[in-house]
Design a protein around this motif. Structure first.
Motif, mmCIF file in Angstrom:
data_model
loop_
_atom_site.group_PDB
_atom_site.id
_atom_site.type_symbol
_atom_site.label_atom_id
_atom_site.label_comp_id
_atom_site.label_asym_id
_atom_site.label_seq_id
_atom_site.Cartn_x
_atom_site.Cartn_y
_atom_site.Cartn_z
ATOM 1 N N ASN A 1 2.313 -13.215 -3.085
ATOM 2 C CA ASN A 1 2.935 -12.293 -2.132
ATOM 3 C C ASN A 1 3.440 -11.026 -2.829
ATOM 4 O O ASN A 1 4.576 -10.582 -2.626
ATOM 5 N N LEU A 2 2.570 -10.448 -3.651
ATOM 6 C CA LEU A 2 2.926 -9.237 -4.382
ATOM 7 C C LEU A 2 2.777 -8.013 -3.486
ATOM 8 O O LEU A 2 2.199 -8.084 -2.400
ATOM 9 N N GLU A 3 3.280 -6.890 -3.969
ATOM 10 C CA GLU A 3 3.272 -5.664 -3.158
ATOM 11 C C GLU A 3 2.007 -4.835 -3.330
ATOM 12 O O GLU A 3 1.584 -4.131 -2.402
ATOM 13 N N VAL A 4 1.382 -4.887 -4.517
ATOM 14 C CA VAL A 4 0.244 -4.020 -4.825
ATOM 15 C C VAL A 4 -0.766 -4.786 -5.681
ATOM 16 O O VAL A 4 -0.384 -5.632 -6.501
ATOM 17 N N ALA A 5 -2.042 -4.480 -5.496
ATOM 18 C CA ALA A 5 -3.102 -4.941 -6.398
ATOM 19 C C ALA A 5 -3.819 -3.711 -6.937
ATOM 20 O O ALA A 5 -3.964 -2.708 -6.228
ATOM 21 N N ALA A 6 -4.270 -3.776 -8.179
ATOM 22 C CA ALA A 6 -4.942 -2.635 -8.806
ATOM 23 C C ALA A 6 -6.245 -3.096 -9.436
ATOM 24 O O ALA A 6 -6.311 -4.164 -10.057
ATOM 25 N N GLY A 7 -7.303 -2.273 -9.258
ATOM 26 C CA GLY A 7 -8.574 -2.656 -9.868
ATOM 27 C C GLY A 7 -9.712 -1.737 -9.490
ATOM 28 O O GLY A 7 -9.507 -0.632 -8.973
ATOM 29 N N VAL A 8 -10.925 -2.226 -9.752
ATOM 30 C CA VAL A 8 -12.147 -1.490 -9.418
ATOM 31 C C VAL A 8 -12.225 -1.316 -7.904
ATOM 32 O O VAL A 8 -12.071 -2.285 -7.148
ATOM 33 N N LYS A 9 -12.463 -0.109 -7.467
ATOM 34 C CA LYS A 9 -12.468 0.183 -6.029
ATOM 35 C C LYS A 9 -13.388 -0.753 -5.253
ATOM 36 O O LYS A 9 -12.995 -1.320 -4.226
ATOM 37 N N GLN A 10 -14.609 -0.943 -5.749
ATOM 38 C CA GLN A 10 -15.586 -1.738 -5.005
ATOM 39 C C GLN A 10 -15.172 -3.207 -4.900
ATOM 40 O O GLN A 10 -15.386 -3.848 -3.875
ATOM 41 N N GLN A 11 -14.584 -3.748 -5.978
ATOM 42 C CA GLN A 11 -14.118 -5.132 -5.944
ATOM 43 C C GLN A 11 -12.994 -5.288 -4.923
ATOM 44 O O GLN A 11 -12.964 -6.243 -4.141
ATOM 45 N N LEU A 12 -12.047 -4.345 -4.927
ATOM 46 C CA LEU A 12 -10.938 -4.405 -3.986
ATOM 47 C C LEU A 12 -11.426 -4.278 -2.546
ATOM 48 O O LEU A 12 -10.944 -4.985 -1.655
ATOM 49 N N GLU A 13 -12.364 -3.382 -2.316
ATOM 50 C CA GLU A 13 -12.904 -3.200 -0.961
ATOM 51 C C GLU A 13 -13.561 -4.487 -0.464
ATOM 52 O O GLU A 13 -13.373 -4.900 0.690
ATOM 53 N N ALA A 14 -14.339 -5.129 -1.338
ATOM 54 C CA ALA A 14 -15.029 -6.355 -0.948
ATOM 55 C C ALA A 14 -14.028 -7.465 -0.649
ATOM 56 O O ALA A 14 -14.154 -8.193 0.353
ATOM 57 N N ASP A 15 -13.018 -7.607 -1.497
ATOM 58 C CA ASP A 15 -12.009 -8.652 -1.289
ATOM 59 C C ASP A 15 -11.173 -8.377 -0.037
ATOM 60 O O ASP A 15 -10.803 -9.307 0.688
ATOM 61 N N ALA A 16 -10.871 -7.099 0.204
ATOM 62 C CA ALA A 16 -10.093 -6.738 1.386
ATOM 63 C C ALA A 16 -10.865 -7.062 2.665
ATOM 64 O O ALA A 16 -10.290 -7.518 3.660
ATOM 65 N N ALA A 17 -12.170 -6.836 2.641
ATOM 66 C CA ALA A 17 -12.993 -7.124 3.810
ATOM 67 C C ALA A 17 -12.998 -8.620 4.122
ATOM 68 O O ALA A 17 -13.006 -9.030 5.287
ATOM 69 N N LYS A 18 -12.976 -9.441 3.071
ATOM 70 C CA LYS A 18 -12.974 -10.898 3.267
ATOM 71 C C LYS A 18 -11.620 -11.387 3.779
ATOM 72 O O LYS A 18 -11.550 -12.237 4.666
ATOM 73 N N ALA A 19 -10.548 -10.843 3.196
ATOM 74 C CA ALA A 19 -9.204 -11.344 3.518
ATOM 75 C C ALA A 19 -8.672 -10.787 4.831
ATOM 76 O O ALA A 19 -7.993 -11.476 5.601
#
Length: 244
Positions: free
Chosen positions: A164-182
Protein backbone atom coordinates in the motif's frame (compact mmCIF):
# COMPACT_ATOMS: atom_id res chain seq x y z
CA UNK A 1 38.36 -6.55 -40.39
CA UNK A 2 40.80 -8.84 -38.57
CA UNK A 3 41.07 -7.98 -34.89
CA UNK A 4 44.20 -8.28 -32.80
CA UNK A 5 44.04 -11.74 -31.14
CA UNK A 6 45.24 -10.18 -27.87
CA UNK A 7 42.28 -7.82 -27.94
CA UNK A 8 39.85 -10.66 -28.59
CA UNK A 9 41.40 -12.58 -25.69
CA UNK A 10 40.98 -9.53 -23.45
CA UNK A 11 37.26 -9.69 -24.14
CA UNK A 12 36.88 -13.47 -24.03
CA UNK A 13 39.69 -14.89 -21.86
CA UNK A 14 37.87 -18.25 -21.57
CA UNK A 15 37.51 -18.52 -25.35
CA UNK A 16 33.76 -17.92 -25.12
CA UNK A 17 32.29 -14.43 -24.92
CA UNK A 18 29.98 -14.27 -21.88
CA UNK A 19 27.18 -11.70 -22.13
CA UNK A 20 25.38 -10.60 -18.97
CA UNK A 21 21.67 -10.30 -19.77
CA UNK A 22 19.19 -8.52 -17.47
CA UNK A 23 15.60 -9.75 -17.81
CA UNK A 24 14.45 -7.01 -15.43
CA UNK A 25 14.20 -4.54 -18.31
CA UNK A 26 11.47 -5.87 -20.63
CA UNK A 27 12.24 -3.29 -23.31
CA UNK A 28 15.57 -4.96 -24.02
CA UNK A 29 15.31 -8.59 -22.91
CA UNK A 30 12.57 -11.14 -22.24
CA UNK A 31 12.24 -14.90 -21.90
CA UNK A 32 10.19 -16.82 -24.44
CA UNK A 33 7.28 -18.42 -22.52
CA UNK A 34 7.43 -21.58 -24.64
CA UNK A 35 11.13 -22.26 -25.18
CA UNK A 36 12.41 -20.46 -22.11
CA UNK A 37 15.11 -18.85 -24.22
CA UNK A 38 15.93 -15.16 -23.78
CA UNK A 39 15.24 -12.82 -26.69
CA UNK A 40 15.32 -9.11 -27.40
CA UNK A 41 17.50 -6.22 -28.47
CA UNK A 42 20.22 -7.01 -25.90
CA UNK A 43 20.48 -10.60 -27.09
CA UNK A 44 20.65 -9.51 -30.72
CA UNK A 45 23.42 -7.04 -29.89
CA UNK A 46 25.32 -9.68 -27.94
CA UNK A 47 25.14 -12.04 -30.90
CA UNK A 48 26.31 -9.31 -33.28
CA UNK A 49 29.26 -8.43 -31.05
CA UNK A 50 30.30 -12.07 -30.72
CA UNK A 51 30.20 -12.27 -34.50
CA UNK A 52 32.35 -9.14 -34.69
CA UNK A 53 34.95 -10.76 -32.42
CA UNK A 54 34.62 -14.17 -34.06
CA UNK A 55 33.95 -15.96 -30.77
CA UNK A 56 31.25 -18.30 -29.46
CA UNK A 57 28.64 -16.60 -27.28
CA UNK A 58 27.28 -17.62 -23.89
CA UNK A 59 24.31 -15.77 -22.38
CA UNK A 60 24.55 -15.37 -18.60
CA UNK A 61 20.99 -14.47 -17.66
CA UNK A 62 19.81 -12.63 -14.55
CA UNK A 63 16.45 -11.42 -13.26
CA UNK A 64 17.69 -8.06 -11.97
CA UNK A 65 19.95 -5.25 -13.07
CA UNK A 66 21.92 -5.45 -9.84
CA UNK A 67 22.85 -9.08 -10.45
CA UNK A 68 23.75 -8.35 -14.06
CA UNK A 69 26.02 -5.46 -13.07
CA UNK A 70 27.69 -7.52 -10.37
CA UNK A 71 28.47 -10.31 -12.83
CA UNK A 72 30.41 -7.94 -15.07
CA UNK A 73 32.01 -6.03 -12.18
CA UNK A 74 33.26 -9.32 -10.72
CA UNK A 75 34.23 -10.64 -14.20
CA UNK A 76 31.86 -13.59 -14.11
CA UNK A 77 30.69 -12.16 -17.44
CA UNK A 78 32.71 -10.33 -20.08
CA UNK A 79 30.30 -7.52 -21.00
CA UNK A 80 26.73 -6.47 -20.45
CA UNK A 81 23.92 -4.01 -21.08
CA UNK A 82 23.29 -1.37 -18.45
CA UNK A 83 21.92 2.05 -17.73
CA UNK A 84 24.86 4.41 -17.39
CA UNK A 85 25.37 5.37 -13.74
CA UNK A 86 28.41 6.78 -11.91
CA UNK A 87 28.25 4.10 -9.20
CA UNK A 88 28.35 1.33 -11.78
CA UNK A 89 31.09 3.21 -13.62
CA UNK A 90 33.53 2.59 -10.79
CA UNK A 91 34.31 -0.86 -12.21
CA UNK A 92 32.65 -0.83 -15.63
CA UNK A 93 33.73 1.11 -18.72
CA UNK A 94 30.59 2.22 -20.55
CA UNK A 95 30.02 2.93 -24.19
CA UNK A 96 27.89 5.87 -25.22
CA UNK A 97 24.19 4.94 -24.95
CA UNK A 98 22.54 3.10 -27.80
CA UNK A 99 18.95 3.45 -26.55
CA UNK A 100 17.15 6.04 -24.41
CA UNK A 101 14.36 4.81 -22.11
CA UNK A 102 11.98 6.91 -20.03
CA UNK A 103 11.42 6.49 -16.30
CA UNK A 104 8.00 7.42 -14.89
CA UNK A 105 6.14 7.49 -11.59
CA UNK A 106 2.88 5.57 -11.08
CA UNK A 107 0.20 6.29 -8.45
CA UNK A 108 -3.38 5.28 -7.70
CA UNK A 109 -6.17 7.07 -9.53
CA UNK A 110 -7.31 8.78 -6.31
CA UNK A 111 -3.81 9.85 -5.26
CA UNK A 112 -3.37 13.59 -4.55
CA UNK A 113 0.02 13.39 -6.30
CA UNK A 114 -0.22 15.08 -9.70
CA UNK A 115 3.34 16.19 -10.46
CA UNK A 116 6.84 14.77 -10.07
CA UNK A 117 7.74 17.52 -7.62
CA UNK A 118 5.08 16.25 -5.21
CA UNK A 119 6.72 12.82 -4.93
CA UNK A 120 9.62 13.98 -2.75
CA UNK A 121 7.62 14.27 0.45
CA UNK A 122 8.12 12.58 3.81
CA UNK A 123 4.56 11.27 3.63
CA UNK A 124 5.37 9.21 0.53
CA UNK A 125 7.04 5.87 -0.02
CA UNK A 126 8.36 4.97 -3.47
CA UNK A 127 8.75 1.40 -4.75
CA UNK A 128 11.73 0.76 -7.05
CA UNK A 129 13.52 -2.33 -8.32
CA UNK A 130 16.49 -3.10 -6.09
CA UNK A 131 19.76 -2.14 -7.77
CA UNK A 132 18.03 -0.72 -10.85
CA UNK A 133 19.05 2.55 -12.47
CA UNK A 134 15.94 4.09 -10.91
CA UNK A 135 17.04 2.91 -7.46
CA UNK A 136 20.50 4.45 -7.91
CA UNK A 137 19.15 7.71 -9.32
CA UNK A 138 16.33 8.20 -6.80
CA UNK A 139 18.58 7.29 -3.87
CA UNK A 140 20.66 10.31 -4.85
CA UNK A 141 17.84 12.65 -5.82
CA UNK A 142 15.00 12.09 -3.33
CA UNK A 143 15.64 13.81 -0.01
CA UNK A 144 12.45 13.21 2.00
CA UNK A 145 10.73 10.19 0.47
CA UNK A 146 11.32 6.68 1.80
CA UNK A 147 12.53 4.27 -0.90
CA UNK A 148 11.14 0.73 -0.72
CA UNK A 149 13.13 -1.74 -2.81
CA UNK A 150 11.24 -4.47 -4.61
CA UNK A 151 13.15 -7.69 -5.39
CA UNK A 152 13.26 -6.80 -9.10
CA UNK A 153 11.94 -4.21 -11.53
CA UNK A 154 9.09 -6.43 -12.80
CA UNK A 155 7.84 -6.81 -9.18
CA UNK A 156 7.71 -3.06 -8.44
CA UNK A 157 3.96 -2.65 -8.97
CA UNK A 158 3.24 -5.83 -7.01
CA UNK A 159 5.27 -4.45 -4.09
CA UNK A 160 3.57 -1.08 -4.45
CA UNK A 161 0.13 -2.70 -4.20
CA UNK A 162 0.92 -5.28 -1.52
CA UNK A 163 2.52 -2.73 0.81
CA UNK A 164 0.00 0.00 0.00
CA UNK A 165 2.74 2.42 -1.00
CA UNK A 166 2.14 5.88 -2.45
CA UNK A 167 4.32 5.75 -5.59
CA UNK A 168 5.99 3.22 -7.91
CA UNK A 169 8.91 4.13 -10.17
CA UNK A 170 10.25 2.32 -13.22
CA UNK A 171 10.32 1.77 -16.96
CA UNK A 172 7.32 3.50 -18.50
CA UNK A 173 6.24 0.50 -20.58
CA UNK A 174 6.44 -1.93 -17.65
CA UNK A 175 4.38 0.40 -15.45
CA UNK A 176 1.79 0.92 -18.19
CA UNK A 177 1.40 -2.83 -18.69
CA UNK A 178 1.08 -3.52 -14.96
CA UNK A 179 -1.37 -0.64 -14.52
CA UNK A 180 -3.57 -2.02 -17.29
CA UNK A 181 -3.70 -5.40 -15.53
CA UNK A 182 -4.35 -4.04 -12.04
CA UNK A 183 -6.69 -1.16 -12.88
CA UNK A 184 -7.20 1.98 -10.83
CA UNK A 185 -3.65 3.23 -11.46
CA UNK A 186 -2.19 6.08 -13.52
CA UNK A 187 1.18 7.41 -14.59
CA UNK A 188 2.17 10.98 -13.86
CA UNK A 189 2.31 13.25 -16.89
CA UNK A 190 6.07 13.60 -17.31
CA UNK A 191 9.14 11.44 -17.00
CA UNK A 192 11.44 11.89 -14.04
CA UNK A 193 14.56 10.64 -15.82
CA UNK A 194 15.91 9.28 -19.08
CA UNK A 195 17.80 6.01 -18.89
CA UNK A 196 20.90 6.04 -21.07
CA UNK A 197 21.18 2.35 -21.94
CA UNK A 198 24.73 1.36 -22.91
CA UNK A 199 27.05 -1.61 -23.19
CA UNK A 200 29.87 -2.07 -20.71
CA UNK A 201 33.05 -4.07 -20.12
CA UNK A 202 35.09 -4.49 -16.93
CA UNK A 203 37.64 -1.69 -16.69
CA UNK A 204 40.26 -4.30 -15.88
CA UNK A 205 40.11 -5.49 -19.50
CA UNK A 206 41.91 -2.33 -20.59
CA UNK A 207 41.25 0.84 -22.54
CA UNK A 208 41.66 -0.83 -25.94
CA UNK A 209 38.85 -3.25 -25.14
CA UNK A 210 36.63 -0.38 -23.96
CA UNK A 211 37.44 1.58 -27.14
CA UNK A 212 36.54 -1.40 -29.33
CA UNK A 213 33.16 -1.76 -27.62
CA UNK A 214 32.49 1.98 -27.95
CA UNK A 215 33.27 1.86 -31.66
CA UNK A 216 31.01 -1.17 -32.13
CA UNK A 217 28.04 0.60 -30.53
CA UNK A 218 28.53 3.72 -32.65
CA UNK A 219 28.71 1.59 -35.80
CA UNK A 220 25.49 -0.20 -34.89
CA UNK A 221 23.68 3.10 -34.34
CA UNK A 222 25.11 4.70 -37.47
CA UNK A 223 24.13 1.77 -39.72
CA UNK A 224 20.52 1.78 -38.51
CA UNK A 225 20.94 -1.64 -36.88
CA UNK A 226 19.70 -0.49 -33.45
CA UNK A 227 16.62 1.17 -34.95
CA UNK A 228 15.88 -1.98 -36.93
CA UNK A 229 16.23 -4.13 -33.79
CA UNK A 230 13.76 -1.95 -31.87
CA UNK A 231 11.29 -2.21 -34.77
CA UNK A 232 11.84 -5.97 -35.15
CA UNK A 233 10.93 -6.57 -31.51
CA UNK A 234 8.00 -4.13 -31.58
CA UNK A 235 9.48 -1.84 -28.95
CA UNK A 236 7.52 1.36 -28.36
CA UNK A 237 8.63 4.34 -26.26
CA UNK A 238 12.37 3.83 -26.62
CA UNK A 239 14.51 5.82 -29.03
CA UNK A 240 17.94 5.35 -30.58
CA UNK A 241 20.53 7.53 -28.87
CA UNK A 242 22.35 10.10 -30.96
CA UNK A 243 25.82 9.42 -32.34
CA UNK A 244 28.76 10.51 -30.24
Amino acid sequence: MTLDPALVKAFAPTGTLRASINLGNPILANRDPVSGQPFGVSIDLAQAFAGHLGTPLELVVFDTAGQSVEAVSDEHADFGFFAVDPKRGEKIAFTAPYVLIEGFYLVRDDSPIRTNAQVDDARNRVAVGKGSAYDLFLTRELKATEIVRAPSSPTVVQTFLEQNLEVAAGVKQQLEADAAKAGGLRLLDERFMVIRQAMGVPKSRGEQAAALLRAFVEAMKRSGWVADALARHGIQGASVASLE
